[in-house]
Structures are given as C-alpha cells and as structure tokens.
Write an enzyme that holds these catalytic residues in place. Sequence first.
Site, PDB file in Angstrom:
ATOM      1  N   GLU A  40      56.706  40.624  39.009  1.00 36.45           N
ATOM      2  CA  GLU A  40      56.752  40.350  40.447  1.00 36.45           C
ATOM      3  C   GLU A  40      57.382  38.992  40.681  1.00 36.45           C
ATOM      4  O   GLU A  40      57.048  38.020  39.991  1.00 36.45           O
ATOM      5  CB  GLU A  40      55.351  40.341  41.084  1.00 36.45           C
ATOM      6  CG  GLU A  40      54.701  41.695  41.162  1.00 36.45           C
ATOM      7  CD  GLU A  40      53.316  41.644  41.808  1.00 36.45           C
ATOM      8  OE1 GLU A  40      53.031  40.719  42.590  1.00 36.45           O
ATOM      9  OE2 GLU A  40      52.524  42.541  41.496  1.00 36.45           O
ATOM     10  N   GLU A  51      46.927  41.435  37.844  1.00 36.80           N
ATOM     11  CA  GLU A  51      46.367  40.165  38.319  1.00 36.80           C
ATOM     12  C   GLU A  51      44.838  40.106  38.323  1.00 36.80           C
ATOM     13  O   GLU A  51      44.210  40.045  39.384  1.00 36.80           O
ATOM     14  CB  GLU A  51      46.901  39.846  39.717  1.00 36.80           C
ATOM     15  CG  GLU A  51      48.393  39.655  39.721  1.00 36.80           C
ATOM     16  CD  GLU A  51      48.943  39.100  41.036  1.00 36.80           C
ATOM     17  OE1 GLU A  51      48.171  38.939  41.988  1.00 36.80           O
ATOM     18  OE2 GLU A  51      50.137  38.812  41.078  1.00 36.80           O
TER      19      GLU A  51
END
Length: 450
Positions: free
Chosen positions: A355, A164
């Site tokens: 995720e 991320e």
Amino acid sequence: MQKFKDGFVWGTAASSYQIEGGAKDQGRGDSVWDMFCRQPGLVSDGSDGMTACDHLNRYQEDIDIMSDMGIHAYRLSVAWPRIFPAGTGKINQQGLDYYDRIVDGLLAKGIDPWITLFHWDFPTALYDQGGWLNRDSADWFADYAELITDKFSDRVKNWFTLNEPQCFLGLGHHSAEHAPGLKMTFEKVLQASHHALLAHGKAVQAMRANAKQTLNIGAAPVGLVSYPTSDDPRLIEAARAATFDIKRLDCFSNTWYADPMILGSYPEDGLALFEQFLPEIRTGDMEIINQPLDMYAANIYSGGALKLNDKGEAVADDLIGVGRTTMDWNVTPECLYWGPKFLYERYGLPIVVTENGMANCDWVHTNGQVEDPGRIDYVRRHLLNLRQAANDGVDVAGYFYWSILDNFEWAFGYQQRFGLVHVDFETQKRTPKSSAYWYRDVINSGGDIL
Ligand code: GCO
C-alpha cells in the site's frame, strides 16, 4: 537503471469491507465493522459499509477499468464472514462463488489476484466469543485460511495473512478508533496481539499444507519508517535504529510483529519495556509464529524525519510547511527509499509495497474529468525513491497503489478519497482520475517515464 526489473509487479489494492457493500447480501454474516458503524458517532460522517462501492455487484466494471489501466496484479481481501457467516462451522457457498467470479474475472483479463485473508472484517459471532482475546482465535483463523487456500490456491499464488496488525489491535483494541472499538488494558492488547501472531503462524502452516501450488506468503503490516534528512552516517544509523526500536506502550512498531514472524522472537527492547504487560506465551508458540515467509509486504504512506541538531544528535524534524494530504499526513517520499532499505536489511525478504497512496479532495470537474495532479506527483516521487532503493540493491518485487477506487475510509467514512478512480457514492458512477491514466502510462513504460 531507469526501469524497474523485469517481473516487477505493478498493482493496486482494495479491501472487502471498504468496497464490497452488500453487507447483508448473499449470505454474509455480520462483522465487527458493521457493529462499529451501527454505533452513532464512531464514523465521522455517520456512514457505513452497507453499500460502499457496490463492488459486490459491479466487480466486472471495476475489473475492466483495471484491465484498461494495464494493472498486473490486484490485491483484494476476502471477507471472512462472507465465507463463514458465524466465523466457523457452516460455509456460505454464495460467498465462495462470489470470490470465484472475481478471481476468474481477473485472470480472464490477465490480472493476477493477490489475496489478503484478513483486512479487519472480523466475524461478530467470534467477537462475541472473545475475539482475538480468545486463544482459539488462532485456530478459527487457520481453519478459514485452510478453506480459502483449498478453494483458490489453484489459481492464486500470492497471499497475505493479516493486514496491519498494528491498526486492528492498536486502533481497534487499545484506542477504540477502529472496530471493535475497545479500550482494553495494554496487557490484554498484547495478549490479543499474541493470538493474532499465532493465527498468522497457524494459517501459514495450514496454507502450505493445503496449497495446490507453491505459494508466496507474507503478512502486510504497517511499515513504520524513520528516515534521515541528510546522508550523514550518524543520522542514517539513528534513523535505522528508530525504525526498529520500541519506545512507547502502544502497538505501533515494526518489530513487535515482524520479529516473531520472521526472526522467531519478540524484540528485546519491547520485552523490557512491556515487562509488566507481557502475554502468556506457551511453549512452542514462537515456533508456530515463526514460519518461513516469501516476502515482506509493507504498507507505507509517510515517514518520520530525523535531523541532526547543533550538538550532532538526531532529533525529530518537524518538516514545517511540508506538503500534506487531506488525511493530514506529511508527504515524505523518502519513506519509500529508506523503509524498503531498512526492512530488507533487517529481514532479508523481497519487499513488496502493498500500500502507498494519498487522499485528496477530488471531484468531477465541469469537463467531466477528475484532475489530480497532486496524486500524480505524490506517486511519482514515491516511485522514484523506490526505484532508487532497487538500484541500490534492495530486492523490490512490486508496488500496489492504495486504492483502485475511492472507498469507505474506516472511521473517516467516505470523506477521504484515495482512489485512482473517482466514485460518486450517490450514483456509483466510476470516473478514472488523471492519475489512473498516468499510472497506466507508467506501467506501460516499466517505470521508465517517471
Ligand atoms: C490498511 C489501510 C487501508 C486504508 C489506507 C488508507 O490497513 O490496509 O488502513 O485499509 O484505507 O491505509 O488509510
């Protein structure tokens, strides 16, 4: 088809700083998250990752729990300052030994370790030398990637470079909500972002050059998804466009990161919008960043809905009254249909959902159980959408529930529980939630019982 394809990977995930604890143990160096947590008021419950889930000492118990659940793969991250306490230079053998024990412990139980090299615990010693703003950060990271690959790629096939970048750059360097807690000018944020992209590219080169087997490598960006609330073609097209456009001066887009990595150039709309803030891009940089990748990993929890207004224009749907998690995130299972579909269309790589999950107000009930029907329903709905995407031709390779354990949820401390397994942070007692048993049954059925 009711099942996911053969070879579909059923996994779960966690990251080093969020679960390991032992922040000063076994030779680990300081990270920017330790530094951030030491400043009063930045983490909402005043906590830190000094102990976390004590996974450093309890990893075997956690591996056993995953084994009982029939998990195929576990996505863990390596703490850079556990390997290089000063970020570069001297290697901490105890750190390498620790991850050796984890990798071997997982393999002994038939669980495949998937390694993320960087899940935000950046060495403070390198932060002090400018961190991601220093162009040398790309080489620091590549050297670290090289060592880890050298040590573990005999046993580990699947790898992610950066987790991320949108968050560690946007929240960490622009809005100061995450470590290192900076509010830099947008120009500097983009310069740091460019160095992080270079770090990714150089790391991939170093990994391939040192690999002991053919590796599957990806990055694990945030998957930002706009989705249509009907199948009107105008709306689908608007959602696709919105998923990939850049409209604001911030780090939260898919394309500013994924386009350079996979397509070899920054997106045109971003280049135009960011014109006054663009980083220094040296000759050859884009070629370094644009390394062949084997999968598109995406962390997707929620999406933004679009509807058609009276004039037939696509506008945001506020989803009044929709379900929300304790993070205050909308429950929008369609994101796991449209996100993988749009990302697959644009980038052409197999999709791994690295995720997906939800925070919930879980506690141990008087009967000793942790009942979390909301989480079961959340995962079920998202998996049904993912399965539909696969049935409609998207190459979906795996799904990793975030997270195996309740853990340190960054600036929210221990107040947000994402785990399939409840953790009592006083006693460190683990209690698998009802969702853990349900997920085990889903895995056993190949997704058939959804
Ligand atoms: C990530 C995520 C995780 C979070 C999870 C819930 O970057 O991979 O931030 O570390 O815990 O997304 O917010």
